[in-house]
Design a protein around this motif. Structure first.
Motif: not given
Length: 414
Positions: A280-291
């Motif tokens: 998950a660290d590879r992606f923006p925090v907001r994208n991860v939390i949205l999913i």
């Protein structure tokens, strides 16, 4: 052996003590946590509303004391608050063994809430003190893994103990808290930076401006993020209180079914949390939390409408993926946003979403469940989680988008 030493050397000794202590305490607490509401329900002769009110007293006191305890952690240090919290929680577990009245249960629940409110802001601030930004989500994931080591075995053992004598589980939980207390005193140093301690000494001497004044209007992103976490905390609270009652209508051996779901959750987290956190660290925090929030929304609908065991299992898998994505990332985000001198208060304020929800949701859930049923209530939570997913995406984009990655540790303005 070289691999083992490499893993052990990756983090500070204090982090590993925290991991061991978390495993010990969660093993004990997860034996009683899923069944505390049922235990009170039996003691109170089947009064669901009164049970919900008593369970809600714990987060209510935590909400009142939490902000102040975060301030104390910033002022006097992380370790004193954690020690006081463990002593308090061990004492309340022993007290539950001998409690024989509604008033006693209520008082112990209030005191236990005070203990929890003292521990977590200081503990989260301690991790932020010790761990560089690039490793924080990994360490928060490690703590979540440790939390679920107990969850993987505690509930199933708790079912057996609950059927024999719930007092045994309370005794084991108290012993675990005391062991963690000894390890904390023995091996974990104070992590509040020296300059902060010097600043506190100046403040104690009466020097003006020695400690920063916390002005809420300058930290509105934190407040909005806290409010946006309420639907997530609401789902958690209903899993512990309302879901077992809802499952009674569809499953004969609902206790074993419920414990199995918790064991699935714990086992998945133990086996995959670190890997998922690194991915998950590879992606923006907001994208991860949205999913993550969309997974949790699917869980809420699944809990509400499941009529078979396997649908419940799918809902639990969705829940586990959602919490593994959300937990480490949102804590990392708060650690980035928090100024060093306000870390305890930031984590205390953010943690208030559990307290607010835990205070109100049990009673609201009990009333809504009694009138409309579990399908409608869990569907409402699912809709709120979808709204919260969008809110997090917008808020985190605004908050973390203002700073470059190498500047993010500066945090927000005081």
């Amino acid at each position: 052996m070289k691999f083992v030493y490499g893993i052990l050397g990756r983090y500070d000794t204090a982090i590993w003590i925290r991991v061991i202590g978390t495993i010990l305490t969660t093993f004990g607490s997860f034996m009683i946590r899923p069944f505390l509401a049922l235990y009170l329900f039996d003691k109170l002769e089947g009064n669901l509303l009164l049970t919900a009110v008593i369970v809600g007293l714990q987060p209510l006191t935590g909400m009142i004391a939490g902000i102040y305890s975060g301030n104390l952690a910033d002022r006097y240090g992380r370790k004193p608050m954690m020690v006081a919290a463990l002593v308090t929680q061990a004492g309340t577990m022993i007290g539950y063994i001998f409690a024989d009245s509604v008033l006693t249960f209520a008082m112990l629940t209030i005191i236990n809430g005070l203990g929890q409110s003292m521990f977590w802001p200081a503990a989260s601030a301690q991790i932020t003190d010790l761990v560089p930004e690039e490793k924080r989500s990994e360490v928060f994931a490690l703590m979540h893994t440790a939390l679920n080591v107990g969850a993987a075995t505690g509930p199933l053992i708790g079912v057996m103990i609950y059927k024999v004598d719930p007092a045994i589980a309370f005794g084991i939980c108290a012993l675990a808290e005391l062991i963690y207390l000894v390890l904390l005193i023995w091996k974990v140093p104070e992590t509040l930076p020296k300059e902060m301690r010097a600043n506190n000494a100046k403040a104690a001497a009466g020097e003006p401006g020695a400690r920063p004044e916390f002005k809420p209007r300058k930290h509105m992103i934190l407040i909005w993020l806290t409010l946006a976490m309420v639907p997530c905390a609401m789902l958690y609270s209903q899993v512990e209180i309302i879901l077992p009652q809802h499952m009674k209508t569809n499953f004969d051996d609902y206790l074993t079914t419920f414990a199995t779901l918790l064991a699935i959750n714990g086992t998945m987290v133990v086996c995959t949390q670190i890997l998922i956190a690194k991915f998950a660290d590879r992606f923006p925090v907001r994208n991860v939390i949205l999913i993550a929030f969309l997974f949790l929304a699917c869980t809420a609908f699944g809990y509400g409408w499941a009529k078979t065991f396997w649908v419940l299992v799918l809902a639990e898998i969705s829940f586990t993926i959602g919490e593994m994505l959300n937990g480490p990332q949102i804590q990392k985000a708060i650690s980035i946003l928090s100024p060093p001198e306000l870390r305890g208060r930031y984590f205390a304020i953010f943690g208030a979403h559990y307290s607010v929800t835990g205070t109100l949701a049990p009673t609201i859930g009990a009333l809504t469940f009694a009138k409309y049923g579990g399908e409608a209530w869990f569907s409402i939570i699912g809709v709120l989680l979808i709204i919260a997913a969008i809110a997090h995406y917008q808020l985190l984009g605004r908050a973390l988008g203002k700073t470059k990655p190498h500047e993010q540790t500066a945090g927000a303005a005081v």
